[in-house]
Scaffold this motif. Sequence first.
Motif, PDB file in Angstrom:
ATOM      1  N   GLY A   1       0.799  -1.212   0.000  1.00  0.00           N
ATOM      2  CA  GLY A   1       0.000   0.000   0.000  1.00  0.00           C
ATOM      3  C   GLY A   1       0.839   1.272   0.000  1.00  0.00           C
ATOM      4  N   GLU A   2       2.097   1.162   0.417  1.00  0.00           N
ATOM      5  CA  GLU A   2       2.988   2.319   0.389  1.00  0.00           C
ATOM      6  C   GLU A   2       3.498   2.536  -1.037  1.00  0.00           C
ATOM      7  N   ASP A   3       3.999   3.741  -1.275  1.00  0.00           N
ATOM      8  CA  ASP A   3       4.558   4.062  -2.575  1.00  0.00           C
ATOM      9  C   ASP A   3       6.038   3.703  -2.625  1.00  0.00           C
ATOM     10  N   PHE A   4       6.566   3.615  -3.842  1.00  0.00           N
ATOM     11  CA  PHE A   4       7.968   3.246  -4.065  1.00  0.00           C
ATOM     12  C   PHE A   4       8.511   4.033  -5.250  1.00  0.00           C
ATOM     13  N   THR A   5       9.758   4.497  -5.111  1.00  0.00           N
ATOM     14  CA  THR A   5      10.403   5.190  -6.222  1.00  0.00           C
ATOM     15  C   THR A   5      11.847   4.734  -6.348  1.00  0.00           C
TER      16      THR A   5
ATOM     17  N   ARG B   1      -0.424   1.613 -12.145  1.00  0.00           N
ATOM     18  CA  ARG B   1       0.120   2.248 -10.942  1.00  0.00           C
ATOM     19  C   ARG B   1       1.577   2.683 -11.105  1.00  0.00           C
ATOM     20  N   LEU B   2       2.174   2.456 -12.268  1.00  0.00           N
ATOM     21  CA  LEU B   2       3.568   2.814 -12.502  1.00  0.00           C
ATOM     22  C   LEU B   2       3.652   4.108 -13.304  1.00  0.00           C
ATOM     23  N   THR B   3       4.504   5.026 -12.826  1.00  0.00           N
ATOM     24  CA  THR B   3       4.750   6.284 -13.524  1.00  0.00           C
ATOM     25  C   THR B   3       6.240   6.402 -13.806  1.00  0.00           C
ATOM     26  N   PHE B   4       6.573   6.630 -15.070  1.00  0.00           N
ATOM     27  CA  PHE B   4       7.961   6.742 -15.509  1.00  0.00           C
ATOM     28  C   PHE B   4       8.211   8.172 -15.962  1.00  0.00           C
ATOM     29  N   GLN B   5       9.375   8.721 -15.538  1.00  0.00           N
ATOM     30  CA  GLN B   5       9.712  10.078 -15.941  1.00  0.00           C
ATOM     31  C   GLN B   5      11.121  10.124 -16.506  1.00  0.00           C
ATOM     32  N   PHE B   6      11.329  10.973 -17.492  1.00  0.00           N
ATOM     33  CA  PHE B   6      12.652  11.238 -18.064  1.00  0.00           C
ATOM     34  C   PHE B   6      12.948  12.708 -17.800  1.00  0.00           C
ATOM     35  N   GLY B   7      14.094  13.000 -17.226  1.00  0.00           N
ATOM     36  CA  GLY B   7      14.416  14.363 -16.840  1.00  0.00           C
ATOM     37  C   GLY B   7      14.521  15.320 -18.019  1.00  0.00           C
ATOM     38  N   GLU B   8      14.377  16.589 -17.689  1.00  0.00           N
ATOM     39  CA  GLU B   8      14.434  17.622 -18.738  1.00  0.00           C
ATOM     40  C   GLU B   8      15.775  17.616 -19.462  1.00  0.00           C
ATOM     41  N   ALA B   9      16.844  17.364 -18.709  1.00  0.00           N
ATOM     42  CA  ALA B   9      18.181  17.336 -19.296  1.00  0.00           C
ATOM     43  C   ALA B   9      18.536  15.962 -19.867  1.00  0.00           C
TER      44      ALA B   9
ATOM     45  N   LEU C   1      11.210   5.784 -11.699  1.00  0.00           N
ATOM     46  CA  LEU C   1      10.044   4.899 -11.773  1.00  0.00           C
ATOM     47  C   LEU C   1       9.347   4.986 -10.428  1.00  0.00           C
ATOM     48  N   HIS C   2       8.083   5.331 -10.433  1.00  0.00           N
ATOM     49  CA  HIS C   2       7.304   5.468  -9.203  1.00  0.00           C
ATOM     50  C   HIS C   2       6.142   4.487  -9.257  1.00  0.00           C
ATOM     51  N   ILE C   3       5.989   3.722  -8.173  1.00  0.00           N
ATOM     52  CA  ILE C   3       4.852   2.808  -8.061  1.00  0.00           C
ATOM     53  C   ILE C   3       3.946   3.323  -6.949  1.00  0.00           C
ATOM     54  N   THR C   4       2.702   3.538  -7.267  1.00  0.00           N
ATOM     55  CA  THR C   4       1.714   3.992  -6.291  1.00  0.00           C
ATOM     56  C   THR C   4       1.032   2.791  -5.654  1.00  0.00           C
ATOM     57  N   ALA C   5       0.903   2.824  -4.338  1.00  0.00           N
ATOM     58  CA  ALA C   5       0.176   1.772  -3.615  1.00  0.00           C
ATOM     59  C   ALA C   5       0.665   0.383  -3.996  1.00  0.00           C
ATOM     60  N   THR C   6       1.891   0.065  -3.569  1.00  0.00           N
ATOM     61  CA  THR C   6       2.516  -1.194  -3.959  1.00  0.00           C
ATOM     62  C   THR C   6       1.668  -2.401  -3.568  1.00  0.00           C
ATOM     63  N   GLN C   7       1.817  -3.445  -4.369  1.00  0.00           N
ATOM     64  CA  GLN C   7       1.177  -4.728  -4.098  1.00  0.00           C
ATOM     65  C   GLN C   7       2.265  -5.797  -4.052  1.00  0.00           C
TER      66      GLN C   7
END
Lengths: 113, 108
Positions: free
Chosen positions: B16-20, B60-68, B74-80
């Motif tokens: 239930g906790e998040d992870f990055t 529940r997975l969010t991936f981001q690429f930096g501006e530079a 990688l962020h996981i919301t509400a882990t299972q």
Amino acid sequence: NAGVTQTPKFQVLKTGQSMTLQCAQDMNHNSMYWYRQDPGMGLRLIYYSASEGTTDKGEVPNGYNVSRLNKREFSLRLESAAPSQTSVYFCASSEQGIIQPQHFGDGTRLSIL
Amino acid sequence: GQQVMQIPQYQHVQEGEDFTTYCNSSTTLSNIQWYKQRPGGHPVFLIQLVKSGEVKKQKRLTFQFGEAKKNSSLHITATQTTDVGTYFCAANFNKFYFGSGTKLNVKP
């Protein structure tokens, strides 16, 4: 459709023995790769083949040789195995080059005594 | 040497906790890929990011690429418990380099 098939799945060798790890893919991919995975080290590229007929060294090529036998098959050879080569070896393929997603086989767990 | 630094090495969370997990490079990247490896399994491709500032979501997975284009997350919301495994980033520096991975353990 098996994807990427590696043989054998497990192998134990004595120091100095030679061994060839086999890899075949049935996805008609052009590019194939060999990696080794050690605890805490992630995956390190040993050799890759961008297309049939070409091979190039990766990050850790010493002690290994490869053969791109045809479009489907890419083998990895250890000529004289050393304990430092104990690792899990993964073969992968991609449609064309490293900008494409890679599909991995199940791995070969190799121990060298 | 290690071209791509990935942190943290381990993360233990309660379900239930998040992870990055974060991936950093000193060099501008042309693209970055993320893979997941379950215990005893092989890496499985999750996503590829190419554009500066790109954000992609998979449930529940969010991936981001930096501006530079030097870092990614990688962020996981509400882990299972099904999220358990090691998450790797992989980057193209003419050759392909994998980060050392973040091992995620989820307590039920």
